[in-house]
Design a protein around this motif. Sequence first.
Motif, PDB file in Angstrom:
ATOM      1  N   LEU A  10      67.841  -5.268  23.851  1.00 53.53           N
ATOM      2  CA  LEU A  10      68.666  -6.325  24.429  1.00 53.53           C
ATOM      3  C   LEU A  10      68.512  -6.395  25.941  1.00 53.53           C
ATOM      4  CD1 LEU A  10      71.874  -5.888  22.256  1.00 53.53           C
ATOM      5  CD2 LEU A  10      70.226  -7.770  22.155  1.00 53.53           C
ATOM      6  N   VAL A  11      68.428  -5.249  26.594  1.00 50.31           N
ATOM      7  CA  VAL A  11      68.228  -5.234  28.045  1.00 50.31           C
ATOM      8  C   VAL A  11      66.859  -5.821  28.389  1.00 50.31           C
ATOM      9  CG1 VAL A  11      67.926  -3.736  30.065  1.00 50.31           C
ATOM     10  CG2 VAL A  11      69.854  -3.377  28.509  1.00 50.31           C
ATOM     11  N   ARG A  15      66.048  -8.953  30.748  1.00 52.99           N
ATOM     12  CA  ARG A  15      65.213  -8.764  31.937  1.00 52.99           C
ATOM     13  C   ARG A  15      64.036  -9.749  31.974  1.00 52.99           C
ATOM     14  NH1 ARG A  15      64.177  -2.928  32.293  1.00 52.99           N
ATOM     15  NH2 ARG A  15      66.240  -2.858  33.200  1.00 52.99           N
ATOM     16  N   ALA A  16      63.477 -10.083  30.826  1.00 53.39           N
ATOM     17  CA  ALA A  16      62.304 -10.967  30.786  1.00 53.39           C
ATOM     18  C   ALA A  16      62.592 -12.327  31.422  1.00 53.39           C
ATOM     19  CB  ALA A  16      61.802 -11.116  29.351  1.00 53.39           C
ATOM     20  N   GLN A  53      69.692 -19.741  30.892  1.00 48.13           N
ATOM     21  CA  GLN A  53      70.371 -19.874  29.604  1.00 48.13           C
ATOM     22  C   GLN A  53      69.950 -18.746  28.647  1.00 48.13           C
ATOM     23  OE1 GLN A  53      69.117 -23.888  28.827  1.00 48.13           O
ATOM     24  NE2 GLN A  53      70.960 -24.770  29.730  1.00 48.13           N
ATOM     25  N   GLN A  54      68.656 -18.416  28.629  1.00 47.84           N
ATOM     26  CA  GLN A  54      68.178 -17.324  27.779  1.00 47.84           C
ATOM     27  C   GLN A  54      68.791 -15.999  28.204  1.00 47.84           C
ATOM     28  OE1 GLN A  54      63.924 -17.579  28.202  1.00 47.84           O
ATOM     29  NE2 GLN A  54      63.721 -19.064  26.542  1.00 47.84           N
ATOM     30  N   CYS A  55      68.876 -15.780  29.498  1.00 45.10           N
ATOM     31  CA  CYS A  55      69.463 -14.542  30.011  1.00 45.10           C
ATOM     32  C   CYS A  55      70.934 -14.467  29.637  1.00 45.10           C
ATOM     33  CB  CYS A  55      69.282 -14.470  31.524  1.00 45.10           C
ATOM     34  SG  CYS A  55      69.744 -12.880  32.210  1.00 45.10           S
ATOM     35  N   GLN A  60      75.145 -12.032  26.383  1.00 43.04           N
ATOM     36  CA  GLN A  60      76.203 -12.186  25.378  1.00 43.04           C
ATOM     37  C   GLN A  60      75.939 -11.271  24.186  1.00 43.04           C
ATOM     38  OE1 GLN A  60      79.103 -14.022  25.635  1.00 43.04           O
ATOM     39  NE2 GLN A  60      79.605 -12.790  23.852  1.00 43.04           N
ATOM     40  N   ASN A  61      74.672 -11.138  23.799  1.00 41.40           N
ATOM     41  CA  ASN A  61      74.317 -10.230  22.707  1.00 41.40           C
ATOM     42  C   ASN A  61      74.673  -8.790  23.055  1.00 41.40           C
ATOM     43  OD1 ASN A  61      73.335 -12.286  21.096  1.00 41.40           O
ATOM     44  ND2 ASN A  61      71.226 -12.030  21.788  1.00 41.40           N
ATOM     45  N   ILE A  62      74.443  -8.399  24.302  1.00 39.16           N
ATOM     46  CA  ILE A  62      74.809  -7.056  24.740  1.00 39.16           C
ATOM     47  C   ILE A  62      76.322  -6.889  24.669  1.00 39.16           C
ATOM     48  CG2 ILE A  62      74.880  -5.487  26.724  1.00 39.16           C
ATOM     49  CD1 ILE A  62      72.120  -6.673  27.521  1.00 39.16           C
ATOM     50  N   SER A  63      77.031  -7.901  25.131  1.00 43.14           N
ATOM     51  CA  SER A  63      78.482  -7.862  25.090  1.00 43.14           C
ATOM     52  C   SER A  63      79.003  -7.785  23.647  1.00 43.14           C
ATOM     53  CB  SER A  63      79.060  -9.103  25.772  1.00 43.14           C
ATOM     54  OG  SER A  63      80.448  -9.123  25.686  1.00 43.14           O
TER      55      SER A  63
END
Length: 69
Positions: A10-11, A15-16, A53-55, A60-63
């Motif tokens: 996810l990180v 980062r990408a 938007q992708q970041c 949000q996925n990490i959250s």
Amino acid sequence: MSNNDTLRTLVHDARAPLNRISMNAELIKLVLENDMPKDKALAALDKIITNCQQCSESLQNISDLDSTE
């Protein structure tokens, strides 16, 4: 997949797009400094918006992962 592996993925996914945002910002800077065509700057800005938007989705996925623990 372990939580550590999931978190690393996810990180990386967050980062990408940040790297692409940085590259496009540098491109806009070059365009503005060298009086290049405005359409190149506009295309780079569109890419920055998409990558932001992708970041945001990745963060949000990490959250979401954190709230399931």
